[in-house]
Design a protein around this motif. Structure first.
Motif, PDB file in Angstrom:
ATOM      1  N   ASP A 181     -14.648  -4.220  -7.234  1.00 49.93           N
ATOM      2  CA  ASP A 181     -14.774  -2.932  -7.923  1.00 49.93           C
ATOM      3  C   ASP A 181     -15.220  -3.206  -9.351  1.00 49.93           C
ATOM      4  O   ASP A 181     -14.404  -3.355 -10.253  1.00 49.93           O
ATOM      5  CB  ASP A 181     -13.440  -2.197  -7.897  1.00 49.93           C
ATOM      6  CG  ASP A 181     -13.520  -0.832  -8.578  1.00 49.93           C
ATOM      7  OD1 ASP A 181     -14.600  -0.224  -8.573  1.00 49.93           O
ATOM      8  OD2 ASP A 181     -12.487  -0.392  -9.128  1.00 49.93           O
ATOM      9  N   GLU A 198     -11.663   7.861  -1.574  1.00 48.28           N
ATOM     10  CA  GLU A 198     -12.677   7.194  -0.778  1.00 48.28           C
ATOM     11  C   GLU A 198     -13.587   6.429  -1.723  1.00 48.28           C
ATOM     12  O   GLU A 198     -14.416   6.995  -2.415  1.00 48.28           O
ATOM     13  CB  GLU A 198     -13.486   8.215   0.025  1.00 48.28           C
ATOM     14  CG  GLU A 198     -14.528   7.594   0.949  1.00 48.28           C
ATOM     15  CD  GLU A 198     -15.303   8.646   1.727  1.00 48.28           C
ATOM     16  OE1 GLU A 198     -16.520   8.731   1.524  1.00 48.28           O
ATOM     17  OE2 GLU A 198     -14.681   9.377   2.534  1.00 48.28           O
ATOM     18  N   ARG A 199     -13.431   5.100  -1.756  1.00 55.11           N
ATOM     19  CA  ARG A 199     -14.145   4.294  -2.746  1.00 55.11           C
ATOM     20  C   ARG A 199     -15.559   3.935  -2.314  1.00 55.11           C
ATOM     21  O   ARG A 199     -16.474   3.909  -3.123  1.00 55.11           O
ATOM     22  CB  ARG A 199     -13.368   3.017  -3.044  1.00 55.11           C
ATOM     23  CG  ARG A 199     -12.172   3.228  -3.961  1.00 55.11           C
ATOM     24  CD  ARG A 199     -11.556   1.903  -4.340  1.00 55.11           C
ATOM     25  NE  ARG A 199     -10.576   2.061  -5.410  1.00 55.11           N
ATOM     26  CZ  ARG A 199     -10.848   1.994  -6.695  1.00 55.11           C
ATOM     27  NH1 ARG A 199     -12.102   1.781  -7.083  1.00 55.11           N
ATOM     28  NH2 ARG A 199      -9.896   2.126  -7.607  1.00 55.11           N
ATOM     29  N   ARG A 200     -15.735   3.617  -1.051  1.00 56.92           N
ATOM     30  CA  ARG A 200     -17.064   3.225  -0.581  1.00 56.92           C
ATOM     31  C   ARG A 200     -17.278   3.751   0.826  1.00 56.92           C
ATOM     32  O   ARG A 200     -16.328   3.920   1.600  1.00 56.92           O
ATOM     33  CB  ARG A 200     -17.218   1.689  -0.579  1.00 56.92           C
ATOM     34  CG  ARG A 200     -17.120   1.048  -1.931  1.00 56.92           C
ATOM     35  CD  ARG A 200     -18.333   1.288  -2.794  1.00 56.92           C
ATOM     36  NE  ARG A 200     -19.475   0.505  -2.374  1.00 56.92           N
ATOM     37  CZ  ARG A 200     -19.722  -0.737  -2.789  1.00 56.92           C
ATOM     38  NH1 ARG A 200     -18.877  -1.339  -3.611  1.00 56.92           N
ATOM     39  NH2 ARG A 200     -20.800  -1.386  -2.391  1.00 56.92           N
ATOM     40  N   PRO A 211       0.825  -1.218   0.000  1.00 55.01           N
ATOM     41  CA  PRO A 211       0.000   0.000   0.000  1.00 55.01           C
ATOM     42  C   PRO A 211       0.852   1.259   0.000  1.00 55.01           C
ATOM     43  O   PRO A 211       1.847   1.354   0.732  1.00 55.01           O
ATOM     44  CB  PRO A 211      -0.819  -0.123   1.288  1.00 55.01           C
ATOM     45  CG  PRO A 211      -0.073  -1.094   2.142  1.00 55.01           C
ATOM     46  CD  PRO A 211       0.616  -2.027   1.209  1.00 55.01           C
ATOM     47  N   TYR A 262     -13.985   3.041   3.023  1.00 51.68           N
ATOM     48  CA  TYR A 262     -12.989   2.286   2.266  1.00 51.68           C
ATOM     49  C   TYR A 262     -12.135   3.259   1.455  1.00 51.68           C
ATOM     50  O   TYR A 262     -12.594   3.858   0.487  1.00 51.68           O
ATOM     51  CB  TYR A 262     -13.685   1.251   1.379  1.00 51.68           C
ATOM     52  CG  TYR A 262     -14.360   0.192   2.207  1.00 51.68           C
ATOM     53  CD1 TYR A 262     -13.666  -0.949   2.600  1.00 51.68           C
ATOM     54  CD2 TYR A 262     -15.660   0.357   2.655  1.00 51.68           C
ATOM     55  CE1 TYR A 262     -14.262  -1.909   3.404  1.00 51.68           C
ATOM     56  CE2 TYR A 262     -16.277  -0.595   3.455  1.00 51.68           C
ATOM     57  CZ  TYR A 262     -15.568  -1.723   3.835  1.00 51.68           C
ATOM     58  OH  TYR A 262     -16.162  -2.670   4.641  1.00 51.68           O
ATOM     59  N   ASP A 316      -8.886   3.892  -0.851  1.00 48.04           N
ATOM     60  CA  ASP A 316      -7.992   3.200  -1.766  1.00 48.04           C
ATOM     61  C   ASP A 316      -6.554   3.301  -1.254  1.00 48.04           C
ATOM     62  O   ASP A 316      -6.031   4.395  -1.032  1.00 48.04           O
ATOM     63  CB  ASP A 316      -8.109   3.808  -3.166  1.00 48.04           C
ATOM     64  CG  ASP A 316      -7.432   2.950  -4.225  1.00 48.04           C
ATOM     65  OD1 ASP A 316      -6.201   2.756  -4.136  1.00 48.04           O
ATOM     66  OD2 ASP A 316      -8.120   2.499  -5.159  1.00 48.04           O
ATOM     67  N   CYS A 325      -7.795  -1.707  -0.300  1.00 38.73           N
ATOM     68  CA  CYS A 325      -8.253  -0.536   0.451  1.00 38.73           C
ATOM     69  C   CYS A 325      -7.937  -0.673   1.940  1.00 38.73           C
ATOM     70  O   CYS A 325      -7.714  -1.779   2.442  1.00 38.73           O
ATOM     71  CB  CYS A 325      -9.775  -0.352   0.305  1.00 38.73           C
ATOM     72  SG  CYS A 325     -10.327   0.093  -1.347  1.00 38.73           S
ATOM     73  N   GLU A 373      -9.881  -0.366   5.256  1.00 35.19           N
ATOM     74  CA  GLU A 373     -11.228  -0.305   5.815  1.00 35.19           C
ATOM     75  C   GLU A 373     -11.136   0.404   7.161  1.00 35.19           C
ATOM     76  O   GLU A 373     -10.563  -0.122   8.115  1.00 35.19           O
ATOM     77  CB  GLU A 373     -11.801  -1.711   6.000  1.00 35.19           C
ATOM     78  CG  GLU A 373     -13.193  -1.723   6.623  1.00 35.19           C
ATOM     79  CD  GLU A 373     -13.642  -3.130   6.987  1.00 35.19           C
ATOM     80  OE1 GLU A 373     -14.606  -3.626   6.386  1.00 35.19           O
ATOM     81  OE2 GLU A 373     -12.995  -3.737   7.889  1.00 35.19           O
ATOM     82  N   GLU A 429     -10.853  -5.548  -8.750  1.00 32.97           N
ATOM     83  CA  GLU A 429     -10.744  -5.474  -7.301  1.00 32.97           C
ATOM     84  C   GLU A 429      -9.851  -4.302  -6.927  1.00 32.97           C
ATOM     85  O   GLU A 429      -9.063  -3.821  -7.744  1.00 32.97           O
ATOM     86  CB  GLU A 429     -10.158  -6.775  -6.734  1.00 32.97           C
ATOM     87  CG  GLU A 429     -11.035  -7.993  -6.953  1.00 32.97           C
ATOM     88  CD  GLU A 429     -10.425  -9.269  -6.418  1.00 32.97           C
ATOM     89  OE1 GLU A 429     -11.166 -10.255  -6.272  1.00 32.97           O
ATOM     90  OE2 GLU A 429      -9.196  -9.280  -6.135  1.00 32.97           O
ATOM     91  N   ALA A 430      -9.974  -3.851  -5.673  1.00 36.17           N
ATOM     92  CA  ALA A 430      -9.151  -2.738  -5.200  1.00 36.17           C
ATOM     93  C   ALA A 430      -8.679  -3.030  -3.783  1.00 36.17           C
ATOM     94  O   ALA A 430      -9.454  -3.509  -2.944  1.00 36.17           O
ATOM     95  CB  ALA A 430      -9.948  -1.439  -5.233  1.00 36.17           C
ATOM     96  N   THR A 484      -4.324   5.222  -4.070  1.00 39.64           N
ATOM     97  CA  THR A 484      -4.619   6.595  -4.503  1.00 39.64           C
ATOM     98  C   THR A 484      -5.167   7.489  -3.406  1.00 39.64           C
ATOM     99  O   THR A 484      -5.160   8.713  -3.545  1.00 39.64           O
ATOM    100  CB  THR A 484      -5.651   6.572  -5.647  1.00 39.64           C
ATOM    101  OG1 THR A 484      -6.896   6.065  -5.153  1.00 39.64           O
ATOM    102  CG2 THR A 484      -5.170   5.698  -6.794  1.00 39.64           C
TER     103      THR A 484
END
Length: 446
Positions: free
Chosen positions: A400, A430-432, A373, A422, A424, A407, A409, A404-405, A427
């Motif tokens: 995703d 904020e994905r979810r 990461p 979530y 990333d 992340c 959590e 997939e990503a 990057t």
């Protein structure tokens, strides 16, 4: 004279017979027509009932989604996430309005409800447009979102209560007319907006993709039916009476069985590739719960480990009708793999595993090449919304779309509410954003 009378009498009897036959034929025709009309009417009523039921269920689902999204918007920390939530909310309001129009209620009767949902949709659209044009949400915007969140939450709760009454068989839609001031049996639909002060998921990403290649089955040999039966017997632990009921090919080619074990009747599917158990479902009621939820979770975990599923992390659980459903996700090098989800159902009466759903697991479970990461845990935590207080963080892989990503959590709180954010790990996006909802049957994630 007597001959003439005799002939006349015979003719009269003949006409009477003809008349009786004609009347009988007419009556039969009327009855046949009436029966056909009644059948058509019953069929039409059944179709109407199905339409009303579908519209009502979808209205409940959509208004519940609105409630959750407004709450998420109060803690979202990124514009992209906010726009996604706002656009979803606008679509939910459109769907709710379309379904409300199908309910057997006059426009005036539900005018307050329609007004509230319209206003919620218009406000969501206006905020999305503002963000798309480079603007920022103001304090007034957040105050309005707070009011909408409270109103939508109260409305959703009351819709849930109305749904419970409907499912118990109460004829809530049978009245001929409802006054504009509102009919008690249909509150909140017929109440006023001034009186108002959430598809549930049973774990993060439990609605994962199940329409692609089954990666865990790739390269495995196709087995015959006796071998599949033996595999199911070993999976159940032996002692089960197993009967072949057929074959299927959705979502993957399987042998279908009925099994009887410990007093339970189970329907099960075993994949032809590799002889893996795809699902088990119980047809038997469970009475007299004696196990705690923790004991049932331990039983589910021990069952999976003994069947070779490897390291697993419990996600969430829910309790219903004497059965505890537990979600587990695979773990690789400490990283939770949410696409590799498996659900297990345990009888709270005796700890027997009576259900299993492994489609996501079999579709996705392969070793991952996990990237290092770019963000540290502290970096990820610093990116969540300012209204949230972080509780914990861990690395995970989330679905995703078709990819997939990796992340972070981040579990966080806002007042009494709990959220999962979530971020990333590469990057920082904020994905979810999900909310953990406590219910009497367990914790759910939406």
């Amino acid at each position: 004279m007597n001959a003439t009378y005799y002939v006349s009498n015979v003719r009269a009897r003949d006409w009477a017979r003809v008349l009786n036959v004609a009347l009988a034929a007419l009556l039969a025709g009327v009855l046949a027509f009436s029966t056909a009309q009644t059948a058509r009417l019953n069929e039409a009523n059944a179709r109407l009932s199905a339409v009303v039921q579908k519209a009502f269920y979808e209205t409940c689902e959509l208004t519940e989604g609105m409630s959750v999204n407004f709450r998420k918007l109060l803690v979202a920390g990124e514009k992209g996430q906010m726009q996604t939530l706002l656009n979803e909310t606008a679509l939910q309001t459109q769907g709710a309005l379309s379904n409300l129009a199908l309910l057997p209620l006059g426009q005036e009767t539900v005018s307050a409800t329609l007004k509230f949902i319209n206003q919620a949709g218009d406000f969501a659209t206006s905020l999305s447009t503002k963000l798309a044009n480079g603007g920022e949400l103001t304090g007034e915007d957040y105050d309005a979102l707070e009011r909408l969140s409270q109103t939508a939450a109260a409305f959703s709760v009351r819709m849930g209560r109305l749904l419970d009454r409907y499912e118990r068989g109460e004829a809530v839609f049978d009245a001929q007319d409802y006054e504009a001031t509102g009919e008690e049996s249909l509150y909140p639909l017929t109440g006023t907006a001034a009186d108002y002060p959430v598809l549930l998921y049973d774990g993060p990403f439990s609605d994962g993709r199940t329409d692609g290649e089954f990666k865990a089955l790739a390269g495995l040999a196709v087995i015959d039916e006796p071998s599949a039966r033996q595999a199911l017997s070993a999976f159940l632990g032996g002692g089960a009476e197993i009967e072949l009921t057929g074959e299927s090919a959705i979502p993957v080619e399987c042998y279908e069985y009925t099994a009887r074990l410990n007093g339970y009747t189970l329907n099960a599917g075993v994949t032809k590739a590799g002889g893996q158990v795809l699902y088990m479902l119980s047809d038997s009621p469970v009475e007299g719960a004696t196990l705690t939820d923790r004991q049932a979770v331990d039983a589910a975990r021990a069952f999976l480990l003994s069947r070779g599923y490897g390291e697993l992390e419990m996600s969430y659980s829910s309790r219903f009708d004497g059965i505890l459903t537990v979600n587990f996700a695979a773990v690789q090098n400490g990283v939770v793999l949410y696409p590799d989800l498996i659900k297990v159902q345990v009888s709270l009466a005796d700890g027997t595993v009576v259900g299993l759903e492994s489609a996501n697991y079999l579709m996705n479970h392969v070793p991952r090449q996990l990237a290092i990461p770019a963000l540290t845990e502290q970096d990820a935590v610093s990116r969540i919304g300012g209204a949230l207080t972080p509780i914990s963080a861990r690395l995970c892989v989330i679905p995703d779309n078709t990819a997939e990503a990796l992340c972070w959590e981040v579990k966080a709180a806002s007042g009494s509410d709990t959220f999962l954010v979530y971020i990333d790990a590469a990057t920082g996006v904020e994905r979810r954003l999900m909310q953990v909802v406590e219910s009497e049957n367990g914790n759910l994630v939406m």
